[in-house]
Design a protein around this motif. Structure first.
Motif, PDB file in Angstrom:
ATOM      1  N   LYS A  17       0.840  -1.134  -0.061  1.00 20.66           N
ATOM      2  CA  LYS A  17      -0.027   0.105   0.172  1.00 20.66           C
ATOM      3  C   LYS A  17       0.942   1.300  -0.027  1.00 20.66           C
ATOM      4  O   LYS A  17       0.567   2.200  -0.864  1.00 20.66           O
ATOM      5  N   ILE A  18       1.974   1.318   0.785  1.00 22.21           N
ATOM      6  CA  ILE A  18       2.722   2.363   1.059  1.00 22.21           C
ATOM      7  C   ILE A  18       3.399   2.706  -0.360  1.00 22.21           C
ATOM      8  O   ILE A  18       3.726   3.604  -0.742  1.00 22.21           O
ATOM      9  N   ILE A  27       1.971   9.751  -2.018  1.00 17.69           N
ATOM     10  CA  ILE A  27       3.158  10.042  -1.144  1.00 17.69           C
ATOM     11  C   ILE A  27       4.124  10.766  -2.359  1.00 17.69           C
ATOM     12  O   ILE A  27       4.632  10.003  -3.046  1.00 17.69           O
ATOM     13  N   THR A  28       4.702  11.960  -2.128  1.00 20.43           N
ATOM     14  CA  THR A  28       5.531  12.697  -3.057  1.00 20.43           C
ATOM     15  C   THR A  28       7.056  12.653  -2.827  1.00 20.43           C
ATOM     16  O   THR A  28       7.309  12.372  -1.514  1.00 20.43           O
ATOM     17  N   PHE A  32       8.281  13.826   4.130  1.00 23.81           N
ATOM     18  CA  PHE A  32       8.951  13.248   5.480  1.00 23.81           C
ATOM     19  C   PHE A  32       7.744  12.493   5.885  1.00 23.81           C
ATOM     20  O   PHE A  32       6.512  12.718   6.058  1.00 23.81           O
ATOM     21  N   LEU A  33       8.195  11.089   6.335  1.00 24.00           N
ATOM     22  CA  LEU A  33       7.085  10.037   7.054  1.00 24.00           C
ATOM     23  C   LEU A  33       7.399   9.631   8.333  1.00 24.00           C
ATOM     24  O   LEU A  33       8.460   9.609   8.669  1.00 24.00           O
ATOM     25  N   THR A  34       6.443   9.616   9.366  1.00 22.86           N
ATOM     26  CA  THR A  34       6.624   9.102  10.408  1.00 22.86           C
ATOM     27  C   THR A  34       5.951   8.071  10.847  1.00 22.86           C
ATOM     28  O   THR A  34       4.864   7.673  10.213  1.00 22.86           O
ATOM     29  N   LYS A  68      13.921  10.038  13.811  1.00 18.53           N
ATOM     30  CA  LYS A  68      13.088  11.148  13.253  1.00 18.53           C
ATOM     31  C   LYS A  68      12.042  10.433  12.520  1.00 18.53           C
ATOM     32  O   LYS A  68      10.812  10.875  12.537  1.00 18.53           O
ATOM     33  N   GLY A  69      12.424   9.695  11.482  1.00 19.44           N
ATOM     34  CA  GLY A  69      11.388   9.221  10.393  1.00 19.44           C
ATOM     35  C   GLY A  69      12.143   8.935   9.451  1.00 19.44           C
ATOM     36  O   GLY A  69      13.354   8.425   9.233  1.00 19.44           O
TER      37      GLY A  69
END
Length: 220
Positions: A17-18, A27-28, A32-34, A68-69
């Motif tokens: 899915k991601i 999702i560009t 930034f992803l967490t 952080k992520g």
């Protein structure tokens, strides 16, 4: 602790899915992803998200920022150039093998696929066009009757997905339909030089369009 088979299956589903959201632009690049934000977005716990992000990092989609992520790895001009070069190598090889190995029916089916490409299209139909386009090129590669080539080609095409999604906005659809039909006819005629010429021109048109319209996207 090892994941159970159910947990492993769930992590793979979240990974898909991601990855799909990265490839289709939901999702560009550079986003930034967490863990917390993605767990909320996909309505799952952090565990499958963490596993999915680790896999995506190992496959080159993400850059880890410790404590952080994750950052979505942007597509660079170098990435694009190398992927297009590999696509040309694989499609020329596949076309040559298809002409040598495929039967007439397989090659005629390629023309039928080309005829399915729309001459006009609405914005909401872009994904459908990309699916038909991919089906044509993958059918040609499968007609090579070389399973390893099919697998490697699929990886290259996946690496180009974000670029091709961007490119779709600039396509001239009647021209695309004609081009694919010409490639199919050259395959049916078992004309290796003509098929290779058409394929190279077709693939490089992607590079020309993206540099013309979005040069800033593909900076090194």
């Amino acid at each position: 602790m090892e994941l159970s088979s159910i947990e492993e299956s769930y992590s793979k589903e979240i990974y898909q899915k991601i990855k799909s959201d990265i490839l289709n632009g939901a999702i560009t690049d550079g986003e930034f992803l967490t863990l917390a934000e993605l767990a909320h977005k996909y309505q799952v716990s952090k565990t499958p998200i963490r596993d999915a992000l680790g896999t995506l990092e190992s496959k080159g989609y993400l850059i880890s920022l410790p404590r952080k992520g994750y950052l979505v790895k942007p597509v660079t001009g170098k990435d694009m150039k190398e992927s297009l070069e590999m696509r040309i190598i694989f499609e020329k090889a596949a076309a040559r093998l298809a002409i040598l190995n495929a039967n007439d029916k397989e090659l005629e089916q390629l023309y039928q696929l080309a005829e399915q490409l729309p001459a006009r299209i609405h914005q909401e139909e872009l994904l459908q066009f990309n699916h038909l386009n991919d089906s044509f090129h993958m059918a040609m590669v499968k007609a090579s009757h070389n399973s390893q080539l099919v697998e490697m080609y699929g990886q290259v095409m996946e690496s180009l997905t974000r670029m091709r999604m961007q490119d779709t906005y600039y396509l001239t659809f009647p021209e695309e339909k004609v081009t694919h039909a010409e490639i199919a006819r050259a395959l049916i005629n078992r004309d290796i030089p003509k098929t290779e010429e058409l394929l190279v021109s077709h693939i490089y048109s992607l590079d020309e369009r993206l540099h013309l319209h979005d040069n800033h996207v593909w900076n090194e």
